[in-house]
Design an enzyme around this catalytic site. Structure first.
Site, PDB file in Angstrom:
ATOM      1  N   GLY A  11       7.603   7.287   4.842  1.00  0.00           N
ATOM      2  CA  GLY A  11       8.040   6.797   3.534  1.00  0.00           C
ATOM      3  C   GLY A  11       9.301   7.517   3.061  1.00  0.00           C
ATOM      4  O   GLY A  11       9.828   8.406   3.733  1.00  0.00           O
ATOM      5  N   ASP A  36      -4.605   6.794   8.960  1.00  0.00           N
ATOM      6  CA  ASP A  36      -4.833   6.087   7.700  1.00  0.00           C
ATOM      7  C   ASP A  36      -5.604   7.025   6.757  1.00  0.00           C
ATOM      8  O   ASP A  36      -6.768   7.348   7.014  1.00  0.00           O
ATOM      9  CB  ASP A  36      -5.642   4.820   8.004  1.00  0.00           C
ATOM     10  CG  ASP A  36      -5.968   4.020   6.750  1.00  0.00           C
ATOM     11  OD1 ASP A  36      -5.772   4.531   5.625  1.00  0.00           O
ATOM     12  OD2 ASP A  36      -6.444   2.882   6.915  1.00  0.00           O
ATOM     13  N   ASP A 102       4.855   9.478 -13.113  1.00  0.00           N
ATOM     14  CA  ASP A 102       4.964   9.345 -14.576  1.00  0.00           C
ATOM     15  C   ASP A 102       4.150   8.152 -15.082  1.00  0.00           C
ATOM     16  O   ASP A 102       3.864   8.076 -16.278  1.00  0.00           O
ATOM     17  CB  ASP A 102       6.445   9.171 -14.970  1.00  0.00           C
ATOM     18  CG  ASP A 102       7.104   7.970 -14.290  1.00  0.00           C
ATOM     19  OD1 ASP A 102       6.728   7.667 -13.146  1.00  0.00           O
ATOM     20  OD2 ASP A 102       7.983   7.352 -14.910  1.00  0.00           O
ATOM     21  N   TYR A 125      -1.601   0.492 -10.554  1.00  0.00           N
ATOM     22  CA  TYR A 125      -1.015   1.579  -9.762  1.00  0.00           C
ATOM     23  C   TYR A 125      -1.222   2.918 -10.469  1.00  0.00           C
ATOM     24  O   TYR A 125      -1.673   3.896  -9.861  1.00  0.00           O
ATOM     25  CB  TYR A 125       0.476   1.289  -9.557  1.00  0.00           C
ATOM     26  CG  TYR A 125       1.289   2.459  -9.045  1.00  0.00           C
ATOM     27  CD1 TYR A 125       1.243   2.840  -7.710  1.00  0.00           C
ATOM     28  CD2 TYR A 125       2.122   3.178  -9.913  1.00  0.00           C
ATOM     29  CE1 TYR A 125       1.998   3.911  -7.253  1.00  0.00           C
ATOM     30  CE2 TYR A 125       2.884   4.239  -9.466  1.00  0.00           C
ATOM     31  CZ  TYR A 125       2.820   4.609  -8.134  1.00  0.00           C
ATOM     32  OH  TYR A 125       3.556   5.668  -7.691  1.00  0.00           O
ATOM     33  N   LYS A 129      -3.362   6.203  -9.211  1.00  0.00           N
ATOM     34  CA  LYS A 129      -2.735   7.521  -9.027  1.00  0.00           C
ATOM     35  C   LYS A 129      -3.456   8.564  -9.878  1.00  0.00           C
ATOM     36  O   LYS A 129      -3.644   9.705  -9.436  1.00  0.00           O
ATOM     37  CB  LYS A 129      -1.246   7.465  -9.378  1.00  0.00           C
ATOM     38  CG  LYS A 129      -0.395   6.603  -8.459  1.00  0.00           C
ATOM     39  CD  LYS A 129      -0.287   7.123  -7.026  1.00  0.00           C
ATOM     40  CE  LYS A 129       0.491   8.408  -6.928  1.00  0.00           C
ATOM     41  NZ  LYS A 129       0.639   8.840  -5.498  1.00  0.00           N
TER      42      LYS A 129
HETATM   43  N1  LIG Z   1       9.070   5.528  -5.617  1.00  0.00           N
HETATM   44  C1  LIG Z   1       8.984   5.957  -6.869  1.00  0.00           C
HETATM   45  O1  LIG Z   1       9.793   5.550  -7.743  1.00  0.00           O
HETATM   46  C2  LIG Z   1       7.941   6.938  -7.265  1.00  0.00           C
HETATM   47  C3  LIG Z   1       7.881   7.345  -8.598  1.00  0.00           C
HETATM   48  C4  LIG Z   1       6.918   8.274  -8.966  1.00  0.00           C
HETATM   49  C5  LIG Z   1       6.034   8.769  -8.033  1.00  0.00           C
HETATM   50  N2  LIG Z   1       6.091   8.333  -6.735  1.00  0.00           N
HETATM   51  C6  LIG Z   1       5.130   8.884  -5.787  1.00  0.00           C
HETATM   52  O2  LIG Z   1       5.863   9.576  -4.793  1.00  0.00           O
HETATM   53  C7  LIG Z   1       5.144   9.549  -3.559  1.00  0.00           C
HETATM   54  C8  LIG Z   1       6.065   9.108  -2.431  1.00  0.00           C
HETATM   55  O3  LIG Z   1       6.492   7.785  -2.723  1.00  0.00           O
HETATM   56  P1  LIG Z   1       7.593   7.032  -1.847  1.00  0.00           P
HETATM   57  O4  LIG Z   1       8.543   6.439  -2.826  1.00  0.00           O
HETATM   58  O5  LIG Z   1       8.068   7.918  -0.766  1.00  0.00           O
HETATM   59  O6  LIG Z   1       6.704   5.842  -1.275  1.00  0.00           O
HETATM   60  P2  LIG Z   1       6.864   5.013   0.079  1.00  0.00           P
HETATM   61  O7  LIG Z   1       8.279   5.011   0.523  1.00  0.00           O
HETATM   62  O8  LIG Z   1       6.174   3.722  -0.171  1.00  0.00           O
HETATM   63  O9  LIG Z   1       6.031   5.884   1.123  1.00  0.00           O
HETATM   64  C9  LIG Z   1       4.650   5.883   1.165  1.00  0.00           C
HETATM   65  C10 LIG Z   1       4.253   5.939   2.623  1.00  0.00           C
HETATM   66  O10 LIG Z   1       2.824   5.962   2.716  1.00  0.00           O
HETATM   67  C11 LIG Z   1       2.460   5.078   3.753  1.00  0.00           C
HETATM   68  N3  LIG Z   1       1.084   4.647   3.591  1.00  0.00           N
HETATM   69  C12 LIG Z   1       0.598   3.629   2.833  1.00  0.00           C
HETATM   70  N4  LIG Z   1      -0.721   3.528   2.981  1.00  0.00           N
HETATM   71  C13 LIG Z   1      -1.092   4.480   3.868  1.00  0.00           C
HETATM   72  C14 LIG Z   1      -2.336   4.866   4.442  1.00  0.00           C
HETATM   73  N5  LIG Z   1      -3.481   4.229   4.103  1.00  0.00           N
HETATM   74  N6  LIG Z   1      -2.362   5.888   5.311  1.00  0.00           N
HETATM   75  C15 LIG Z   1      -1.225   6.529   5.647  1.00  0.00           C
HETATM   76  N7  LIG Z   1      -0.024   6.213   5.157  1.00  0.00           N
HETATM   77  C16 LIG Z   1       0.040   5.192   4.265  1.00  0.00           C
HETATM   78  C17 LIG Z   1       3.429   3.949   3.630  1.00  0.00           C
HETATM   79  O11 LIG Z   1       3.455   3.164   4.795  1.00  0.00           O
HETATM   80  P3  LIG Z   1       3.940   1.610   4.702  1.00  0.00           P
HETATM   81  O12 LIG Z   1       5.377   1.673   4.297  1.00  0.00           O
HETATM   82  O13 LIG Z   1       3.704   1.118   6.070  1.00  0.00           O
HETATM   83  O14 LIG Z   1       3.090   0.980   3.646  1.00  0.00           O
HETATM   84  C18 LIG Z   1       4.727   4.697   3.391  1.00  0.00           C
HETATM   85  O15 LIG Z   1       5.339   5.092   4.595  1.00  0.00           O
HETATM   86  C19 LIG Z   1       3.941   8.663  -3.804  1.00  0.00           C
HETATM   87  O16 LIG Z   1       2.827   9.464  -4.086  1.00  0.00           O
HETATM   88  C20 LIG Z   1       4.312   7.863  -5.033  1.00  0.00           C
HETATM   89  O17 LIG Z   1       3.178   7.456  -5.748  1.00  0.00           O
HETATM   90  C21 LIG Z   1       7.026   7.438  -6.337  1.00  0.00           C
END
Ligand SMILES: NC(=O)c1ccc[n+]([C@@H]2O[C@H](COP(=O)([O-])OP(=O)(O)OC[C@H]3O[C@@H](n4cnc5c(N)ncnc54)[C@H](OP(=O)(O)O)[C@@H]3O)[C@@H](O)[C@H]2O)c1
Length: 293
Positions: A11, A36, A102, A125, A129
């Site tokens: 990710g 997973d 947030d 969501y 979380k």
């Molecule tokens: N993006 C934002 O704006 C934002 C804001 C606040 C907080 N966050 C938090 O920051 C963290 C990182 O987010 P990110 O933006 O890096 O998200 P991301 O790019 O969607 O990365 C999440 C990764 O987790 C993988 N994943 C999903 N389900 C899974 C499972 N069951 N087992 C193992 N891996 C799995 C996804 O694979 P697939 O791609 O194949 O689904 C993806 O590679 C998360 O906790 C998110 O809630 C994000």
């Protein structure tokens, strides 16, 4: 010696974190979908492979609108997955670094949110979380650090606001962007550095267990952020055609999941613990543009 496991390593944050670990010569095992996190047996099996000292959880179900109709799937990854990792971390006496959002807040407060302010997620969501945070704190209270962040963007993804804006700015003279939602943009590599420090991987000792907020400096609306992206893009000589960015209200872009109007994170706790202040988001945009050039 540190035995580091990064989940969700494909990710946006996972990749930034792995690069930060490499930069510090910290060997680690990165797992993506093949482990997973929602599968208790798979997590337990992987946990038995090494005497883990650090588990850095970047796996998450992050499709905010999709989560409205797939709440059970979001819960499985964001709540149950977090619990599984907390359980094996507790069994190994390993430090767990878990990432949250947030969106656990309703955004009704005029003040920036502190770590112990009341949570009240507006969407599925956010609920999933928050359930993950609670599971982590219950399962591994002494060994878990939870970092809430917001408005994440970085060089390892094209699915975030900055990339979307730049794509549109290559195509459209006029853009409409929401001006009544406020938050703090966060550059994934800066968050990755903060996570390594909290975990005690690049500091002499880890931060106390508990919840921390991390975001880059400067609260703004999406409209203000878009204006900053346009300025930065022009400064980097990108062939952008956008001449005006109109400020519109959230009602102009109806979406399945409700968003908090003002989910500004207060980062004073992490600033005090790490002894440094996050960079302004405007500065990180230049790093982003250099990284993707
Ligand atoms: N993006 C934002 O704006 C934002 C804001 C606040 C907080 N966050 C938090 O920051 C963290 C990182 O987010 P990110 O933006 O890096 O998200 P991301 O790019 O969607 O990365 C999440 C990764 O987790 C993988 N994943 C999903 N389900 C899974 C499972 N069951 N087992 C193992 N891996 C799995 C996804 O694979 P697939 O791609 O194949 O689904 C993806 O590679 C998360 O906790 C998110 O809630 C994000």
């Amino acid at each position: 010696v540190a035995e580091i496991w990064v989940t969700g390593a494909q990710g946006m944050l996972g990749r930034a974190l792995c690069r930060a670990l490499e930069r510090h010569d910290l060997a680690h095992i990165a797992t993506g979908r093949e482990v997973d996190v929602s599968d208790e047996k798979a997590v337990a099996a992987h946990a038995r492979r090494r005497p883990w000292t650090h588990i850095l959880n970047c796996a998450a179900f992050t499709a905010v609108d999709e989560a409205e109709r797939r709440e059970a799937d979001a819960e499985r990854v964001n709540a149950l997955g977090a619990q599984h990792l907390a359980r094996v971390a507790a069994e190994h006496d390993a430090r767990l670094l878990h990432v949250s959002t947030d969106y656990v807040f309703d955004g009704q407060s005029p003040h920036a949110y502190r770590e112990n302010d009341a949570t009240a997620p507006l969407n599925a969501y956010g609920r999933s979380k928050l359930a993950g945070e609670r599971a982590v704190l219950e399962t591994h209270p002494a060994g878990a650090r939870i970092v809430r962040t917001s408005w994440l963007f970085g060089p390892d993804s094209r699915g975030h606001f900055v990339a979307t804006m730049l794509r549109l700015m290559h195509e459209r003279r006029e853009l409409d962007v929401v001006g009544d939602q406020h938050g703090r943009p966060t550059y994934a590599p800066d968050l990755a550095d903060a996570i390594l420090r909290l975990a005690g991987l690049t500091e002499a000792s880890p931060a106390p267990a508990g919840i921390y907020h991390f975001a880059n400096r400067g609260a703004c609306s999406w409209h203000r952020f878009a204006t900053g992206i346009l300025e930065a893009g022009k400064a980097h000589d990108l062939p952008l055609v956008t001449e005006s960015i109109r400020e519109v209200t959230t009602s102009a872009f109806p979406r399945p999941a409700a968003r908090p109007a003002r989910s500004v994170l207060d980062t004073s706790r992490i600033e005090a613990v790490l002894g440094s202040v996050p960079r302004p988001w405007s500065e990180t945009l230049h790093d982003y543009l250099r990284a993707v050039a």
